[in-house]
Structures are given as C-alpha cells and as structure tokens.
Design an enzyme around this catalytic site. Structure first.
Site, mmCIF file in Angstrom:
data_model
loop_
_atom_site.group_PDB
_atom_site.id
_atom_site.type_symbol
_atom_site.label_atom_id
_atom_site.label_comp_id
_atom_site.label_asym_id
_atom_site.label_seq_id
_atom_site.Cartn_x
_atom_site.Cartn_y
_atom_site.Cartn_z
ATOM 1 N N ARG A 196 0.860 -1.176 0.000
ATOM 2 C CA ARG A 196 0.000 0.000 0.000
ATOM 3 C C ARG A 196 0.894 1.224 0.000
ATOM 4 O O ARG A 196 1.838 1.306 0.789
ATOM 5 C CB ARG A 196 -0.907 0.035 1.225
ATOM 6 N N SER B 263 6.943 -5.675 6.791
ATOM 7 C CA SER B 263 6.377 -6.738 7.634
ATOM 8 C C SER B 263 7.197 -8.026 7.615
ATOM 9 O O SER B 263 6.656 -9.129 7.494
ATOM 10 C CB SER B 263 4.958 -7.032 7.191
ATOM 11 N N ASP C 161 5.303 -3.799 10.991
ATOM 12 C CA ASP C 161 3.862 -3.481 10.954
ATOM 13 C C ASP C 161 3.229 -3.466 12.351
ATOM 14 O O ASP C 161 2.288 -2.717 12.613
ATOM 15 C CB ASP C 161 3.086 -4.407 10.006
HETATM 16 C C1 BGC Z 1 6.979 -11.214 10.193
HETATM 17 C C2 BGC Z 1 6.811 -10.036 11.132
HETATM 18 C C3 BGC Z 1 5.486 -9.365 10.881
HETATM 19 C C4 BGC Z 1 4.348 -10.382 10.977
HETATM 20 C C5 BGC Z 1 2.982 -9.778 10.731
HETATM 21 C C6 BGC Z 1 5.759 -12.136 10.271
HETATM 22 O O1 BGC Z 1 5.842 -13.111 9.287
HETATM 23 O O2 BGC Z 1 8.128 -11.941 10.542
HETATM 24 O O3 BGC Z 1 7.871 -9.122 10.956
HETATM 25 O O4 BGC Z 1 5.298 -8.370 11.835
HETATM 26 O O5 BGC Z 1 4.564 -11.407 10.034
HETATM 27 O O6 BGC Z 1 2.867 -9.251 9.458
#
Ligand code: BGC
Length: 468
Positions: free
Chosen positions: A92, A155, A208
């Site tokens: 996004r 993320s 995130d």
């Molecule tokens: C990632 C995290 C992320 C989470 C939620 C996980 O797979 O390692 O960094 O915060 O997913 O998106």
C-alpha cells in the site's frame, strides 16, 4: 468458550449418529489440537523465558528487536508524509496527512504483489508503484524540502541498526528475493528509487506491529502493545530500556521492542504441534522457522486444515475417500473458507457444502461430511485463537505494572478482523491468566485500522523533526 480441560474440548466434537470409527478419529484429532489451560500456562512461562533470553542477546527463541522508537506519540504530530506498507500480499502506498488532535487524512493505493516481485524484482517493483502513486496523486516535497519524506512499514524481520536502517534477517510469507538477506532493506529500496529518479527519502523503517502500536498511541496514549493477527503474526510492546540487556545505548526510558513472536518455540518443545503442522512445515520454503506463526496465522491455517481433512479422506472417513484435483493442491484451501465454514450454523450446512462442492469440486459431500469438515476447521481455528490469547497474555504479564491501569492493545490483520469471534476469544481465553476484573474493566482491544500506513507517517513525522 473458555476451555479448562482437554477432555471437555475433545468431547465437543463427537458427532451424534456418526460411525464409531469416524468419531474415534475425530476425537483423536481434537485431542492433538487441544490447548488446555495448563498448556497455555506452560506456553506463557516459556514465552517469558524466550523474551528474557532475546532481550539479553540470545535470540534463538525470540529475536526481541529494538525498534529505535523511544518516544510515545502525543497525538499532536502534524504534516504530510508518504508511507509504504509492504505486507505479505499487498503493497500500500499512502499519503497521510496528520492533522494533530489524533486526527488524520489518508489517500492510498493498493498494489497486489506479483509472484515475480516476491521472488526477484521486489525493490524495483516497489519503486515502480511509488512512482505511479506520486505521479497520479501529484505528491510533492513539502515547501523548502528537496525530497518527500517517507516512512516504510516492512512486515518481515529486520535487525534494526537505526531508525532508518535495518538488515533483513530472513524472508517469510512465501517471499524469497535473492541477494537481500543480511542487507539493509532501506538501502536496497532507496537505491531502487534512485534508479527511477524518485525524490523520495525513507526517514524511518518500522515493523507493521510497530505501525499498529503507534496508530493506537496516536489516539490512546495508554496503548502498550501492537499486534498483527493476519497473513503472519507478531507483536511489539513498550519495554524499559534498563531491561534490554543487549541495548548498548542509554538505559533510561522506554523503547518499543519488536518481539517477532512468530519464531517462538521453533524447537517445538512446548507447542501442541501435530503431524498436520509437520506436513506443512516440511514442505515450506522456511522449513523449521516461524513454527508458532504457522499454527495461528492466515497464510497457513487453511493449509493445516487441508492436511487434516486429507488425512481423514485417506482413511475413507471423509468424502467417501475422494478428493479433487483442486483440493489436492497445496494452499488451495484458503483460510477465508475456514471462516465461512465455522460460521455456518444452518441445519443443513449450506455454506459448508457450497465451499466443498462448488469451489473445491468435491463430488457430492453428504451432511455428515460437512459436519466433519466443520468440526476439523473449528478445532484448528480454536487452537489458533487459544495460542494467540496465550501469547498476548504472556506479553501483558511480562510487565505486571502495566496491568494496574487501563491497557489498550492496537490490533490489525485479517484473522483479527474476519475470523469469527476472534476478538471475543482473545478476551475469554485470557481470563484465567489476567483475571476477570482486568479483562472486563481494563483490557481494551482496539482495531488499529490502517495502522501500518498511519504508524509509518507518525514515525516519519518524529524522524523528520530529528533530521531538521
Ligand atoms: C513477520 C513479522 C510481521 C508479521 C505480521 C511475520 O511473518 O516476521 O515481521 O510483523 O509477520 O505481518
């Protein structure tokens, strides 16, 4: 439903009038997915051990990554910022205007991440999307500035070395971009911007969960945790600096720690791990990693359920021993189908039948088949919610002084938003550990909608102030 004993849980799944052999198989399966209160307590204790180890530099259990964010938003941050939110499925690109007084305005565009970007061209693809957005929405640098300041919500786990630098620890959620593990993802993205002559400068990178926490803090200063229950899962929280043994900087005050709890118990010492989880894990590109995440997040739950259903098919206890070419394909059983199935309370399970007969092309499922399939989905979904509640309770109990007042938890993600009763299950399943008074009167679980976009802008606002 708060379940104290495995036996209680298992017996819920007995289907009246079904053959003994089928009921026996179903109850055995339910026992393997059960998470008793005693098991939850054991998980909470092990969580605390992993958190302690991670904070002191032993990251084999949970990474516990310092975010470099050491100031709570006031709700008065203002200005116009670009923010990028790279998740498991979409990118996004947003222009966020922080208006102060906890208010904001956001314009956003969503780009679905193509397989080619996930496997190869990610950073140039991101630059391409940003360039489209900047052009279509006439985004210009603020007056007197050369570039557009941008906050980047990323993320995936990175080892942050500064507010705007972080080396990628590993990919997950099906990403495998070559030559990027161990490298600074801000640099990689910024270089791609340069190749496109984009005047965009990344001033902060954040997880995130941190975006969710910042967004929640923007309107509720008592927010202590940010959680994502979505394609993946993870949480962050405010930690005392004096408690972060591996932090070399000043020891006064607080900092947000990204727990990366998806990596909890990769060694599978306490988790209720089944053969169906193992089948998924064995075939996954990040085999042996993110084991906890694979038991509770949207990317994987459907696949665990598909494995469990096929196990019954193979014993000729389900669908008369027949599958279909579609259902035989890995990840064909989307977690969204589980949501539809477990919420179908019609007497003839119309929605359940639709999913299997029309979408997955299983020939003529019977009502009994539909009941069995619903039971299997329910036990796997319930396990996910109990484990989610255990992890949230663990982080809350880690700082008992927090529990004296109201605690707001900012949560985002598709599981939280769309899986039936997820929010209620979080409250209910925490009761034995946090107490009725706290759960009823002090715990506030709040959807941190668009947390990643807004949170990145809030951090960009703070970072740009630093830079000026
Ligand atoms: C990632 C995290 C992320 C989470 C939620 C996980 O797979 O390692 O960094 O915060 O997913 O998106």
């Amino acid at each position: 439903m708060a379940l104290l004993e495995t036996k209680e849980f298992v017996n819920c799944y007995r289907i009246e009038g079904a053959p003994d052999k089928l009921n026996e198989a179903l109850l055995r399966m339910a026992a393997s997915f059960a998470v008793s209160d005693a098991k939850m307590r054991e998980i909470i204790d092990r969580f605390h051990q992993s958190m302690r180890d991670g904070l002191n530099g032993d990251e084999a259990g949970m990474p516990m990554i310092p975010s470099f964010i050491d100031r709570r938003p006031t709700g008065n941050e203002q200005g116009k910022f670009l923010s990028l939110d790279l998740g498991g499925t979409n990118l996004r690109v947003c222009q966020v205007t922080l208006l102060g007084k906890s208010d904001f305005h956001m314009v956003q565009q969503k780009f679905t991440i193509p397989a080619e970007a996930k496997e190869r061209t990610l950073f140039d693809w991101i630059a391409q999307c940003v360039s489209i957005f900047v052009e279509e929405h006439d985004v210009e640098p603020n007056p007197g500035e050369y570039s557009i300041n941008c906050g980047f919500t990323f993320s995936f786990p990175i080892n942050q070395t500064g507010l705007a630098e972080g080396n990628l620890i590993m990919w997950n959620k099906g990403f495998l971009v070559p030559n990027s593990v161990g490298r600074d993802v801000v640099r990689l993205t910024q270089d791609a911007f340069l190749r496109k002559h984009l005047r965009v400068r990344i001033v902060a990178i954040l997880n995130d969960t941190v975006g969710a926490l910042m967004t929640s803090c923007y309107s509720n200063p008592d927010s202590q945790l940010g959680i994502i229950f979505g394609t993946g899962t993870n949480a962050c929280y405010w930690e005392r600096l004096s408690n972060i043994g591996k932090w070399a900087g000043p020891k006064e005050g607080e900092m947000v720690i990204n727990t990366e709890w998806g990596a909890f118990d990769n060694a599978i010492e306490v988790l209720p791990y089944t053969m169906h989880d193992n089948k998924l894990n064995r075939k996954s590109p990040n085999h042996g990693l993110q084991v906890f995440e694979k038991m509770i997040s949207g990317m994987y739950l459907g696949e665990v359920a598909r494995n469990a259903l096929l196990y019954l098919v193979d014993q000729r206890l389900l669908f008369d021993g027949r599958s279909s070419p579609i259902f035989n394909k890995s990840y064909a059983f989307d977690t969204a189908y589980m949501s539809e199935i477990v919420s179908d309370d019609s007497p003839d399970l119309t929605e359940v039948r639709k999913v299997f007969e029309q979408t997955l092309e299983i020939p003529s499922p019977t009502l009994l088949d539909c009941k069995v399939a619903k039971a299997v989905c329910d036990m796997i979904g319930t396990r996910a919610m109990r484990l989610s509640a255990a992890s949230m309770a663990a982080v809350l109990l880690w700082r008992p002084e927090m529990l004296k007042g109201t605690v707001t938890v900012g949560i985002d993600g598709s599981m939280y938003q769309f899986y039936p009763s997820f929010d209620k299950a979080l409250y209910d399943n925490c009761r034995p550990f946090l107490g009725d008074d706290f759960v009823d009167n002090k715990l506030k679980l709040r959807l941190a909608k668009d947390g990643s976009g807004v949170g990145a802008a809030i951090i960009a606002a703070v970072a740009s102030k630093h830079l000026q």
